[in-house]
Design an enzyme around this catalytic site. Structure first.
Site, PDB file in Angstrom:
ATOM      1  N   ARG A 249       0.825  -1.218   0.000  1.00  0.00           N
ATOM      2  CA  ARG A 249       0.000   0.000   0.000  1.00  0.00           C
ATOM      3  C   ARG A 249       0.859   1.268   0.000  1.00  0.00           C
ATOM      4  O   ARG A 249       0.412   2.322  -0.436  1.00  0.00           O
ATOM      5  CB  ARG A 249      -0.975  -0.010   1.191  1.00  0.00           C
ATOM      6  CG  ARG A 249      -1.970   1.143   1.153  1.00  0.00           C
ATOM      7  CD  ARG A 249      -3.169   0.957   2.090  1.00  0.00           C
ATOM      8  NE  ARG A 249      -4.021   2.140   2.045  1.00  0.00           N
ATOM      9  CZ  ARG A 249      -5.219   2.250   2.615  1.00  0.00           C
ATOM     10  NH1 ARG A 249      -5.734   1.225   3.281  1.00  0.00           N
ATOM     11  NH2 ARG A 249      -5.912   3.366   2.515  1.00  0.00           N
ATOM     12  N   HIS A 256       4.835  11.432  -2.713  1.00  0.00           N
ATOM     13  CA  HIS A 256       4.357  12.067  -1.484  1.00  0.00           C
ATOM     14  C   HIS A 256       5.476  12.449  -0.508  1.00  0.00           C
ATOM     15  O   HIS A 256       5.268  13.314   0.325  1.00  0.00           O
ATOM     16  CB  HIS A 256       3.326  11.178  -0.785  1.00  0.00           C
ATOM     17  CG  HIS A 256       1.967  11.219  -1.429  1.00  0.00           C
ATOM     18  ND1 HIS A 256       1.742  10.824  -2.730  1.00  0.00           N
ATOM     19  CD2 HIS A 256       0.759  11.635  -0.965  1.00  0.00           C
ATOM     20  CE1 HIS A 256       0.463  10.968  -3.022  1.00  0.00           C
ATOM     21  NE2 HIS A 256      -0.158  11.468  -1.967  1.00  0.00           N
TER      22      HIS A 256
HETATM   23  N1  LIG Z   1      -8.063   9.162   3.813  1.00  0.00           N
HETATM   24  C1  LIG Z   1      -7.237   9.084   2.784  1.00  0.00           C
HETATM   25  O1  LIG Z   1      -6.871   7.985   2.337  1.00  0.00           O
HETATM   26  C2  LIG Z   1      -6.784  10.345   2.145  1.00  0.00           C
HETATM   27  C3  LIG Z   1      -6.114  10.294   0.910  1.00  0.00           C
HETATM   28  C4  LIG Z   1      -5.744  11.485   0.307  1.00  0.00           C
HETATM   29  C5  LIG Z   1      -6.031  12.694   0.920  1.00  0.00           C
HETATM   30  N2  LIG Z   1      -6.675  12.722   2.115  1.00  0.00           N
HETATM   31  C6  LIG Z   1      -7.019  13.995   2.774  1.00  0.00           C
HETATM   32  O2  LIG Z   1      -7.939  14.685   1.940  1.00  0.00           O
HETATM   33  C7  LIG Z   1      -7.869  16.079   2.215  1.00  0.00           C
HETATM   34  C8  LIG Z   1      -7.915  16.844   0.916  1.00  0.00           C
HETATM   35  O3  LIG Z   1      -9.114  16.530   0.255  1.00  0.00           O
HETATM   36  P1  LIG Z   1      -9.708  17.470  -0.882  1.00  0.00           P
HETATM   37  O4  LIG Z   1      -8.639  17.836  -1.832  1.00  0.00           O
HETATM   38  O5  LIG Z   1     -10.925  16.810  -1.389  1.00  0.00           O
HETATM   39  O6  LIG Z   1     -10.007  18.819  -0.087  1.00  0.00           O
HETATM   40  P2  LIG Z   1     -11.347  19.446   0.577  1.00  0.00           P
HETATM   41  O7  LIG Z   1     -12.188  18.418   1.172  1.00  0.00           O
HETATM   42  O8  LIG Z   1     -10.860  20.542   1.448  1.00  0.00           O
HETATM   43  O9  LIG Z   1     -12.084  20.088  -0.683  1.00  0.00           O
HETATM   44  C9  LIG Z   1     -11.457  21.133  -1.376  1.00  0.00           C
HETATM   45  C10 LIG Z   1     -12.386  22.364  -1.451  1.00  0.00           C
HETATM   46  O10 LIG Z   1     -13.405  22.116  -2.414  1.00  0.00           O
HETATM   47  C11 LIG Z   1     -14.690  22.342  -1.845  1.00  0.00           C
HETATM   48  N3  LIG Z   1     -15.585  21.396  -2.513  1.00  0.00           N
HETATM   49  C12 LIG Z   1     -15.644  20.058  -2.309  1.00  0.00           C
HETATM   50  N4  LIG Z   1     -16.485  19.500  -3.184  1.00  0.00           N
HETATM   51  C13 LIG Z   1     -16.980  20.496  -3.953  1.00  0.00           C
HETATM   52  C14 LIG Z   1     -17.885  20.523  -5.044  1.00  0.00           C
HETATM   53  N5  LIG Z   1     -18.405  19.404  -5.556  1.00  0.00           N
HETATM   54  N6  LIG Z   1     -18.180  21.733  -5.571  1.00  0.00           N
HETATM   55  C15 LIG Z   1     -17.612  22.857  -5.086  1.00  0.00           C
HETATM   56  N7  LIG Z   1     -16.736  22.881  -4.081  1.00  0.00           N
HETATM   57  C16 LIG Z   1     -16.412  21.708  -3.516  1.00  0.00           C
HETATM   58  C17 LIG Z   1     -14.508  22.143  -0.380  1.00  0.00           C
HETATM   59  O11 LIG Z   1     -15.479  22.848   0.352  1.00  0.00           O
HETATM   60  C18 LIG Z   1     -13.097  22.685  -0.158  1.00  0.00           C
HETATM   61  O12 LIG Z   1     -13.150  24.083  -0.039  1.00  0.00           O
HETATM   62  C19 LIG Z   1      -6.601  16.300   3.012  1.00  0.00           C
HETATM   63  O13 LIG Z   1      -6.922  16.578   4.338  1.00  0.00           O
HETATM   64  C20 LIG Z   1      -5.877  14.948   2.920  1.00  0.00           C
HETATM   65  O14 LIG Z   1      -5.099  14.674   4.076  1.00  0.00           O
HETATM   66  C21 LIG Z   1      -7.060  11.572   2.730  1.00  0.00           C
HETATM   67 ZN   LIG Z   2      -2.197  12.140  -1.967  1.00  0.00          ZN
END
Ligand SMILES: NC(=O)c1ccc[n+]([C@@H]2O[C@H](COP(=O)([O-])OP(=O)(O)OC[C@H]3O[C@@H](n4cnc5c(N)ncnc54)[C@H](O)[C@@H]3O)[C@@H](O)[C@H]2O)c1
Ligand SMILES: [Zn+2]
Length: 375
Positions: A249, A256
């Site tokens: 994994r 990264h």
């Molecule tokens: N759990 C895991 O395996 C895993 C893997 C990768 C990343 N992550 C985490 O994910 C996070 C980043 O996720 P992200 O990039 O989705 O960021 P996010 O959730 O902050 O979304 C980005 C922005 O887009 C907005 N948004 C979301 N969907 C929208 C839509 N359909 N229309 C308009 N606006 C929208 C949100 O309100 C936010 O302002 C980080 O905290 C990271 O650590 C977790």
């Molecule tokens: Zn990533």
């Protein structure tokens, strides 16, 4: 009279984890079936929708309507948008709201949002009443291809990102590709870096296809769905073989180690989004692999060229607010849990689609490489 809107059958990808197996339903309009799927999965259960203010504005009404249409009783918890929401205070707020609404063990949490909401709501579900089931409804490209699948949940600590968390697999993922139509183009592009990552890890044909078809992926339509399904299949296969990241994994961390250092140097701010840092990091991982004689230089150039064509950063010159110093980057990489005794674990490559875990990279080699790149 207009005919009722019909949605084609979604593409279903199965995550095979024995009794914790689940489906990812990918397709335009798949949100409309959320209620009927939940009713089928858990007859009589209530749902608590956790979302952020931005996503709520665009997609909460449709989500509530989909639940109501199937007779699923729903409540909502709306948190502020942004990375700072992955915090202890917000976790407490979500858990308390779930309890105040009398969510019982058989009820479901619906995480409607990007990776921030997915990680926060997933963790709240994992610990409230010792575990409520969660349905992930990812609304960013990053969340549809990465964070909603695989069961990692978490919040940030003062000591670093994602340091408080739990593995908690969802019982269902609904990836409605139409929800991405409201996403900011920069956010879509950042998520695309994680799509390209799957080609670079172990699927050269997928990378070839992306080079030819990325404009269609950005435009929406069948190519977008295909890219998301291929990405989910790739992640599902790796997670099924190594759910807890004891081995393979770790390949998902391609780009990264470099990426996180740049992301941290930019203070995890809007200056550099996660996917942008990953694009830069993957470019550097291939350039570093070329420097070590593992990858032909023209393959490394191809990686950089594709990510640049899409509009992602591939060199330190692309960074807003300038590049961090060499010492700062090395410090940040040394704080990374993957460093032991001057040796680092890196994901390197022998070619596009031929990534591997290199557990024994000399920090001095990394330093010399980065010094060149920053010069
Ligand atoms: N759990 C895991 O395996 C895993 C893997 C990768 C990343 N992550 C985490 O994910 C996070 C980043 O996720 P992200 O990039 O989705 O960021 P996010 O959730 O902050 O979304 C980005 C922005 O887009 C907005 N948004 C979301 N969907 C929208 C839509 N359909 N229309 C308009 N606006 C929208 C949100 O309100 C936010 O302002 C980080 O905290 C990271 O650590 C977790
Ligand atoms: Zn990533």
């Amino acid at each position: 009279m207009t005919a009722p809107l019909r949605h084609p059958e979604p593409t279903v990808v199965r995550v095979a984890l024995a009794e914790r197996s689940y489906d990812i339903a990918i397709g335009r309009g798949s949100l409309a079936r959320l209620g009927s799927r939940i009713a089928a999965l858990r007859p009589g259960a209530a749902a608590a929708i956790v979302t952020d203010e931005t996503v709520a504005r665009h997609h909460l009404a449709a989500t509530e309507a989909a639940l109501a249409a199937a007779g699923v009783r729903a409540m909502r918890v709306v948190v502020p948008a942004g990375e700072s929401t992955k915090s202890w205070p917000m976790l407490e707020r979500v858990c308390d709201a779930l309890l105040a609404q009398r969510m019982e063990r058989r009820d479901l949490v619906v995480a409607l949002g990007g990776g921030v909401v997915g990680d926060l709501a997933g963790l709240a579900a994992a610990i409230t009443r010792r575990g409520l089931d969660v349905v992930q409804v990812p609304t960013t490209l990053l969340a549809q291809v990465d964070s909603s699948v695989g069961g990692k949940t978490g919040i940030n600590a003062v000591h670093g990102k994602n340091l408080i968390g739990a593995f908690h697999q969802p019982v269902l993922v609904i990836a409605d590709t139409a929800l991405l139509d409201t996403l900011a183009p920069r956010e879509f592009r950042a998520g695309y870096a994680e799509v390209a990552k799957y080609g670079l890890i172990n699927d050269a044909r997928f990378f070839d296809w992306l080079e030819a078809s990325w404009r269609d992926v950005f435009a929406g339509g069948p190519a977008r769905e295909q890219a998301i399904a291929t990405s989910c299949r790739a992640k599902a296969a790796i997670v099924a073989r190594d759910e807890r990241e004891t081995g393979e994994r770790a390949l998902l961390n391609l780009g990264h180690t470099f990426g996180h250092a740049f992301e941290a140097a930019a203070g995890f701010s809007d200056r550099l989004l996660h996917g942008e840092a990953v694009a830069l990091g993957m470019t550097l991982a291939f350039a570093f692999s070329a420097r070590l004689g593992l990858v032909p230089p023209d393959e490394a150039d191809r990686v950089a060229a594709h990510l640049a064509a899409v509009g992602l950063p591939t060199g330190v010159a692309d960074l807003h607010g300038g590049a961090p110093s060499l010492d700062q980057l090395i410090d940040l990489m040394a704080q990374d849990k993957k460093v032991r005794g001057g040796r680092l674990t890196f994901i390197l490559a022998r070619g596009i689609g031929k990534s591997f875990i290199a557990p024994d990279v000399a920090a001095s080699e990394v330093r010399a490489f980065l010094a060149e790149k920053l010069a």
